[in-house]
Each structure stands twice: as structure tokens, then as C-alpha cells.
Motif scaffolding. Structure first.
Motif, PDB file in Angstrom:
ATOM      1  N   SER A  79      43.974  40.559  40.285  1.00  0.00           N
ATOM      2  CA  SER A  79      43.025  39.543  39.825  1.00  0.00           C
ATOM      3  C   SER A  79      41.628  40.042  40.164  1.00  0.00           C
ATOM      4  O   SER A  79      41.449  41.156  40.648  1.00  0.00           O
ATOM      5  CB  SER A  79      43.307  38.198  40.508  1.00  0.00           C
ATOM      6  N   ASN A  80      40.620  39.202  39.940  1.00  0.00           N
ATOM      7  CA  ASN A  80      39.252  39.603  40.229  1.00  0.00           C
ATOM      8  C   ASN A  80      38.947  39.640  41.723  1.00  0.00           C
ATOM      9  O   ASN A  80      37.932  40.196  42.133  1.00  0.00           O
ATOM     10  CB  ASN A  80      38.258  38.679  39.526  1.00  0.00           C
ATOM     11  N   SER A  81      39.809  39.058  42.545  1.00  0.00           N
ATOM     12  CA  SER A  81      39.554  39.054  43.986  1.00  0.00           C
ATOM     13  C   SER A  81      40.659  39.714  44.806  1.00  0.00           C
ATOM     14  O   SER A  81      40.432  40.057  45.970  1.00  0.00           O
ATOM     15  CB  SER A  81      39.356  37.615  44.480  1.00  0.00           C
ATOM     16  N   LEU A  82      41.838  39.924  44.221  1.00  0.00           N
ATOM     17  CA  LEU A  82      42.961  40.462  44.990  1.00  0.00           C
ATOM     18  C   LEU A  82      43.783  41.413  44.135  1.00  0.00           C
ATOM     19  O   LEU A  82      44.047  41.134  42.968  1.00  0.00           O
ATOM     20  CB  LEU A  82      43.852  39.318  45.490  1.00  0.00           C
ATOM     21  N   LYS A  83      44.161  42.535  44.730  1.00  0.00           N
ATOM     22  CA  LYS A  83      45.108  43.424  44.060  1.00  0.00           C
ATOM     23  C   LYS A  83      46.142  43.914  45.061  1.00  0.00           C
ATOM     24  O   LYS A  83      45.837  44.185  46.223  1.00  0.00           O
ATOM     25  CB  LYS A  83      44.409  44.593  43.375  1.00  0.00           C
ATOM     26  N   VAL A  84      47.377  43.993  44.589  1.00  0.00           N
ATOM     27  CA  VAL A  84      48.502  44.469  45.394  1.00  0.00           C
ATOM     28  C   VAL A  84      49.174  45.579  44.605  1.00  0.00           C
ATOM     29  O   VAL A  84      49.587  45.364  43.455  1.00  0.00           O
ATOM     30  CB  VAL A  84      49.506  43.338  45.693  1.00  0.00           C
ATOM     31  N   ALA A 117      54.816  57.304  49.701  1.00  0.00           N
ATOM     32  CA  ALA A 117      55.005  56.104  48.882  1.00  0.00           C
ATOM     33  C   ALA A 117      54.839  54.898  49.788  1.00  0.00           C
ATOM     34  O   ALA A 117      55.193  54.942  50.975  1.00  0.00           O
ATOM     35  CB  ALA A 117      56.373  56.095  48.215  1.00  0.00           C
ATOM     36  N   GLY A 118      54.291  53.832  49.230  1.00  0.00           N
ATOM     37  CA  GLY A 118      54.087  52.652  50.057  1.00  0.00           C
ATOM     38  C   GLY A 118      53.423  51.532  49.294  1.00  0.00           C
ATOM     39  O   GLY A 118      53.572  51.405  48.070  1.00  0.00           O
ATOM     40  N   PHE A 119      52.650  50.725  50.019  1.00  0.00           N
ATOM     41  CA  PHE A 119      51.981  49.565  49.449  1.00  0.00           C
ATOM     42  C   PHE A 119      50.503  49.572  49.843  1.00  0.00           C
ATOM     43  O   PHE A 119      50.132  50.092  50.893  1.00  0.00           O
ATOM     44  CB  PHE A 119      52.621  48.270  49.956  1.00  0.00           C
ATOM     45  N   ALA A 120      49.664  48.992  48.997  1.00  0.00           N
ATOM     46  CA  ALA A 120      48.240  48.855  49.292  1.00  0.00           C
ATOM     47  C   ALA A 120      47.767  47.489  48.808  1.00  0.00           C
ATOM     48  O   ALA A 120      48.175  47.020  47.744  1.00  0.00           O
ATOM     49  CB  ALA A 120      47.428  49.963  48.635  1.00  0.00           C
ATOM     50  N   VAL A 121      46.895  46.878  49.601  1.00  0.00           N
ATOM     51  CA  VAL A 121      46.338  45.569  49.276  1.00  0.00           C
ATOM     52  C   VAL A 121      44.826  45.646  49.434  1.00  0.00           C
ATOM     53  O   VAL A 121      44.325  46.240  50.399  1.00  0.00           O
ATOM     54  CB  VAL A 121      46.891  44.471  50.208  1.00  0.00           C
ATOM     55  N   ALA A 122      44.081  45.073  48.496  1.00  0.00           N
ATOM     56  CA  ALA A 122      42.622  45.007  48.599  1.00  0.00           C
ATOM     57  C   ALA A 122      42.162  43.597  48.232  1.00  0.00           C
ATOM     58  O   ALA A 122      42.624  43.030  47.235  1.00  0.00           O
ATOM     59  CB  ALA A 122      41.959  46.034  47.683  1.00  0.00           C
ATOM     60  N   TYR A 123      41.284  43.060  49.066  1.00  0.00           N
ATOM     61  CA  TYR A 123      40.735  41.732  48.823  1.00  0.00           C
ATOM     62  C   TYR A 123      39.223  41.834  48.722  1.00  0.00           C
ATOM     63  O   TYR A 123      38.559  42.389  49.599  1.00  0.00           O
ATOM     64  CB  TYR A 123      41.111  40.776  49.958  1.00  0.00           C
ATOM     65  N   LYS A 124      38.661  41.316  47.638  1.00  0.00           N
ATOM     66  CA  LYS A 124      37.221  41.374  47.370  1.00  0.00           C
ATOM     67  C   LYS A 124      36.614  39.985  47.523  1.00  0.00           C
ATOM     68  O   LYS A 124      37.097  39.007  46.943  1.00  0.00           O
ATOM     69  CB  LYS A 124      36.970  41.907  45.959  1.00  0.00           C
ATOM     70  N   ALA A 125      35.545  39.912  48.324  1.00  0.00           N
ATOM     71  CA  ALA A 125      34.837  38.651  48.532  1.00  0.00           C
ATOM     72  C   ALA A 125      33.345  38.930  48.600  1.00  0.00           C
ATOM     73  O   ALA A 125      32.908  40.076  48.511  1.00  0.00           O
ATOM     74  CB  ALA A 125      35.325  37.972  49.808  1.00  0.00           C
ATOM     75  N   ALA A 126      32.558  37.876  48.792  1.00  0.00           N
ATOM     76  CA  ALA A 126      31.107  38.032  48.858  1.00  0.00           C
ATOM     77  C   ALA A 126      30.687  38.879  50.051  1.00  0.00           C
ATOM     78  O   ALA A 126      29.645  39.537  50.027  1.00  0.00           O
ATOM     79  CB  ALA A 126      30.444  36.658  48.925  1.00  0.00           C
ATOM     80  N   PHE A 127      31.511  38.882  51.115  1.00  0.00           N
ATOM     81  CA  PHE A 127      31.156  39.622  52.330  1.00  0.00           C
ATOM     82  C   PHE A 127      31.639  41.075  52.301  1.00  0.00           C
ATOM     83  O   PHE A 127      31.418  41.815  53.256  1.00  0.00           O
ATOM     84  CB  PHE A 127      31.721  38.917  53.569  1.00  0.00           C
ATOM     85  N   GLY A 128      32.287  41.506  51.230  1.00  0.00           N
ATOM     86  CA  GLY A 128      32.731  42.893  51.131  1.00  0.00           C
ATOM     87  C   GLY A 128      34.178  43.019  50.691  1.00  0.00           C
ATOM     88  O   GLY A 128      34.747  42.081  50.116  1.00  0.00           O
ATOM     89  N   ILE A 129      34.751  44.177  50.969  1.00  0.00           N
ATOM     90  CA  ILE A 129      36.121  44.478  50.558  1.00  0.00           C
ATOM     91  C   ILE A 129      36.954  44.806  51.785  1.00  0.00           C
ATOM     92  O   ILE A 129      36.558  45.631  52.618  1.00  0.00           O
ATOM     93  CB  ILE A 129      36.171  45.676  49.592  1.00  0.00           C
ATOM     94  N   ILE A 130      38.094  44.164  51.906  1.00  0.00           N
ATOM     95  CA  ILE A 130      39.064  44.483  52.949  1.00  0.00           C
ATOM     96  C   ILE A 130      40.292  45.079  52.282  1.00  0.00           C
ATOM     97  O   ILE A 130      40.837  44.493  51.338  1.00  0.00           O
ATOM     98  CB  ILE A 130      39.458  43.234  53.755  1.00  0.00           C
ATOM     99  N   ASP A 131      40.712  46.260  52.721  1.00  0.00           N
ATOM    100  CA  ASP A 131      41.917  46.849  52.153  1.00  0.00           C
ATOM    101  C   ASP A 131      42.820  47.345  53.268  1.00  0.00           C
ATOM    102  O   ASP A 131      42.371  47.680  54.370  1.00  0.00           O
ATOM    103  CB  ASP A 131      41.575  47.997  51.185  1.00  0.00           C
TER     104      ASP A 131
END
Length: 255
Positions: A79-84, A117-131
Motif C-alpha cells: 500500500s502507500n504506507s506499508l509493504k511486506v 531468502a526471507g521476508f522484508a517489511v517497510a512502513y512509511k510515515a511522516a516521520f520517515g521509513i522503518i524497515d
């Protein structure tokens, strides 16, 4: 440390993700090609203190599939704020005895690169990106795994200039560290290097970088990444470094 390139490619991918807007129509796919030069430190005794290596860069992103540098995979959710993502990657860490000028190091066994091989998560917000990510050695070269978490703060200085800072950490499992930095009894007997068994460790990293848009399609990239190595790694008799660093300069053309 060549695996720092993976962090840089992840940053480029996340910065592109950060610049997507909710109002933008979804494209069937996005494609960018580029090239650059990476200069960084080496870790093992007897190797040249620094390396310089040119590299190609491919960025592909579609609804379900993606590829960024030396890592790709499948979007499980986006989505625009979260990717898995489900990820596959080239694990570039390696040691070749013939590359060392140290006579004892030349008698050690080779440490090979692998695939992950594995998993990655990234979360986008006004304060930056956490992955965050989890990667397993699927070829059983080291039989280990790594887990990472990073925070990136992108700042638009002008319409063309983006600057970012990042901070993060990576956990290396004991099997990963012991394969790349440990010395077995057999190796010790034939080389004279003291045997060493490494445990798991946490490495902390700091990054700075910029992206400048010459045009809507042509971009200049520059970054610097610094990693503080833990005692579990620096205590290895194979090593001759306490900090790993990398500087990268490249150009990127988006279609």
C-alpha cells in the motif's frame, strides 16, 4: 564489506517507495537502469585495505514482482504506507585465501558467498521509513541467518535534491559469524592461527546520502555507510578492522 551494498540498494528502493504519492495512478510496472562505483573497506588480514568495484543497477517494480540491485522477490502486500515482501538475495560476503598477502591466512579455507531468502517489511510515515528484514542462507553455506532493522529519514531540500540519513542494526547468527570469522582446529593446525569460535553479534550502522534529479528521468545518487563491528567479529584472528565503510556514487535512468 561488500554486503553493505545490499543496505545501499535497499535504501534506494525505500527512497523510491517514499516518493510515491497516494494520488499517483498505479503503473503496470516501473523500470530504472543505472551504474555506479563502490569504494569500501576490506575486513580480512592481508587483503588490500580498500576495494573499488563498478556495478550495474537494475530497479524493477510491478504489482507483484520486484528487483532492486542484488535483491528481489514478491510483494505479499503493498500500500502507500506499508509493504511486506518475500525476498531472495545474493549474499556477497566471502573470503578467498589467494587474495591475502598474509602467509598464514593463505592456508585457511575459502569462505564462499551464498544466496538468501526471507521476508522484508517497510512502513512509511511522516516521520520517515522503518524497515526490517530476516534472511536465511538457503544454500547452507553458513547455515546461518541475519535480521536487520533500519530507520531512514528523507528530507526534500529542493524540488530536485533529496538528502537522507539512516541508522540501523543487524543481528548475525552464531553460525553465520562462525563460518565467515571463525577458525577451526584443523585450520589452526595447518596455518598457525589461533582457533576461534564466534557467537551471534549485533552491528550498528549509520548512513548518509543524496539523490539529485537532473531531469524527471535522470538521477545522481551518492551515499556513505559506516558499520561498527562487534567484539564477536573483531576478536577473530582473521580480521584486521573494527569499522566497515562504503562510499557509492552512481547514476540512474528511470523509464
Amino acid at each position: 564489506m561488500r554486503k553493505i551494498l545490499i543496505l545501499i540498494f535497499m535504501l534506494i528502493s525505500n527512497l523510491a517507495y517514499a516518493q510515491t504519492e497516494e494520488s499517483e495512478p498505479e503503473k503496470a510496472y516501473e523500470l530504472a537502469l543505472g551504474a555506479g562505483l563502490s569504494v569500501g573497506s576490506t575486513l580480512y588480514k592481508g587483503e588490500k585495505k580498500t576495494y573499488a568495484a563498478p556495478f550495474p543497477y537494475l530497479e524493477f517494480n510491478s504489482k507483484y514482482l520486484f528487483w532492486s540491485g542484488i535483491q528481489g522477490g514478491v510483494h505479499l502486500y503493498r500500500s502507500n504506507s506499508l509493504k511486506v515482501d518475500l525476498t531472495v538475495s545474493y549474499l556477497a560476503m566471502q573470503f578467498s585465501p589467494e587474495d591475502s598477502d598474509d602467509s598464514a591466512m593463505k592456508k585457511l579455507d575459502k569462505r564462499k558467498p551464498s544466496a538468501g531468502a526471507g521476508f522484508a517489511v517497510a512502513y512509511k510515515a511522516a516521520f520517515g521509513i522503518i524497515d526490517a528484514g530476516l534472511t536465511f542462507d538457503v544454500l547452507d553455506i553458513s547455515r546461518g541467518f541475519t535480521a536487520s532493522a533500519n530507520y531512514t529519514l528523507p528530507c526534500m531540500i529542493t524540488e530536485k535534491l533529496l538528502v537522507y540519513g539512516s541508522i540501523g542494526g543487524q543481528y548475525n547468527s552464531a553460525k553465520h559469524n562462525n563460518y565467515y570469522f571463525g577458525v577451526t582446529q584443523e585450520e589452526s593446525l595447518k596455518s598457525g592461527i589461533k582457533s576461534y569460535k564466534a557467537d551471534g553479534s549485533i552491528e550498528l550502522s549509520l548512513g548518509l546520502g543524496t539523490m539529485y534529479d537532473f531531469t524527471d528521468k535522470l538521477h545522481l545518487l551518492a551515499s556513505a555507510q559506516f558499520t561498527l563491528l562487534s567484539d564477536e567479529i573483531t576478536d577473530s584472528p582473521m580480521l584486521d578492522a573494527s569499522v566497515a565503510w562504503n562510499v557509492m556514487l552512481g547514476v540512474l535512468y528511470s523509464f
